[in-house]
Design a protein around this motif. Sequence first.
Motif, short mmCIF file in Angstrom:
data_model
loop_
_atom_site.label_atom_id
_atom_site.label_comp_id
_atom_site.label_asym_id
_atom_site.label_seq_id
_atom_site.Cartn_x
_atom_site.Cartn_y
_atom_site.Cartn_z
N TYR A 63 0.78 -1.25 0.00
CA TYR A 63 0.00 0.00 0.00
C TYR A 63 0.80 1.30 0.00
O TYR A 63 0.22 2.37 -0.22
N ALA A 64 2.11 1.25 0.28
CA ALA A 64 2.83 2.51 0.49
C ALA A 64 2.86 3.37 -0.78
O ALA A 64 2.65 4.59 -0.72
N ASP A 65 3.08 2.73 -1.95
CA ASP A 65 3.14 3.53 -3.18
C ASP A 65 1.78 4.16 -3.50
O ASP A 65 1.70 5.30 -3.96
N GLU A 66 0.73 3.40 -3.24
CA GLU A 66 -0.62 3.93 -3.51
C GLU A 66 -0.88 5.16 -2.64
O GLU A 66 -1.34 6.21 -3.13
N VAL A 67 -0.56 5.05 -1.35
CA VAL A 67 -0.82 6.19 -0.44
C VAL A 67 0.09 7.36 -0.83
O VAL A 67 -0.35 8.51 -0.91
N LYS A 68 1.36 7.06 -1.13
CA LYS A 68 2.30 8.13 -1.53
C LYS A 68 1.76 8.84 -2.78
O LYS A 68 1.71 10.07 -2.84
N GLY A 69 1.33 8.04 -3.77
CA GLY A 69 0.81 8.62 -5.02
C GLY A 69 -0.37 9.54 -4.77
O GLY A 69 -0.48 10.62 -5.38
N LEU A 70 -1.24 9.16 -3.86
CA LEU A 70 -2.43 10.00 -3.57
C LEU A 70 -2.05 11.31 -2.89
O LEU A 70 -2.75 12.31 -3.04
N LEU A 71 -0.95 11.27 -2.12
CA LEU A 71 -0.63 12.44 -1.28
C LEU A 71 0.41 13.37 -1.90
O LEU A 71 0.56 14.51 -1.44
N GLU A 72 1.11 12.89 -2.95
CA GLU A 72 2.22 13.68 -3.48
C GLU A 72 1.80 15.08 -3.92
O GLU A 72 2.54 16.04 -3.71
N GLY A 73 0.60 15.16 -4.50
CA GLY A 73 0.14 16.47 -4.99
C GLY A 73 -0.05 17.50 -3.89
O GLY A 73 0.07 18.70 -4.14
N MET A 74 -0.35 17.08 -2.71
CA MET A 74 -0.69 18.06 -1.67
C MET A 74 0.44 18.34 -0.68
O MET A 74 0.45 19.39 -0.03
N PHE A 75 1.40 17.41 -0.54
CA PHE A 75 2.54 17.65 0.36
C PHE A 75 3.72 18.16 -0.46
O PHE A 75 3.80 17.89 -1.66
#
Length: 367
Positions: free
Chosen positions: A52-64
Amino acid sequence: MPSTITINMNKKPIYDIKIENDFAALPEALKALGFEGKRAAIVSDSNVTPLYADEVKGLLEGMFSEVFICTFEAGEKSKNMDTVMQLLKQFVEHRMNRHDLVIALGGGVVGDVAGFCAAIYMRGIDVIQVPTSLLAQVDSSVGGKTGVDLDAYKNMVGAFKMPRLVYINISTLKSLDVRQYYAGMGEVMKYGLIMDASFYEWIISKMYEIHDRDADILEEMVAHCCTCKQRIVERDPHEEGDRALLNFGHTIGHAIEKYKEFELLHGECVALGCVAAAYISYKRGKLSTEEYYEVRDMFVPFKLPISVDNIDAEKIAELTRSDKKAMDGGIKFILLKRVGKAYIDTAVTQEEILEGIREIEYREDNE
Ligand code: GLY
């Protein structure tokens, strides 16, 4: 149906538990908490990172401004200060500051270790819990207990660190291996036994759906457990009173966990500890013979052990005295008054504890 439970303290909302079917709502939830433009460290383990780490990272990259993943070796053996030091060094290398965020993505060990790192890094930075195991979703991610073991002393070093959010994606339960999944059922049964007889009956009535990991039933079950935990931690956030009821099965359970050098899972040891504690309750005349056997035998369909072989009962009884909770002013043993009602007993003797352990010692006639 996604749902939200809010944890309040002193009548003020402290954090939400969001129960969802995927990770999609996580970015919005974090924006609402004001994390846009900050850095985020996703702390996970060698089992969960690949899932799951890449999926969560991908979702959050735009905002952090930056999202990075820190992974440590999965298992209770990593729950120590060495892992904490490695993680803290990675936070420094990524120039994490006091406004940044730790995301604990994983089971109970990840939540405890990552939460503790967040509690001590720069005297405390924010953390959110994203529990992916049943045990973490129903218990350890809620309530702010964090920490690590010190050699064989479980949870000896730690801090209360309330998360800013608990984000539960129920669908992660599908990826759990069978043993891990059922280990979490030990904690689910615990809520029924200590505080909610009708929930206990519900669990038994939904045995087949729970076995099939039916999404609606899992959601209902996790939400109900979170509500039970909410009721307890709102009243007693720092375990000065009733929160100790959540330790039902844990005094003997932790001692078995130590004795077996973590070869059995925490939830499995809790189930064994619950049987021993129910037996002591029965010997005290609180439970009838039928009730005791029902409590004991209901762990079986959830693939939890009710007896254990190759143990030295006296050594395990001795180990209960070196538990952190025992050092903290004597053993507060949790017994059952009946199914659905537990109480704290400070007068359980070593002989009773030994008898409880002997009851769960494997014998041919005990299976
Ligand atoms: N897991 C027990 C507690 O949170 O108090």
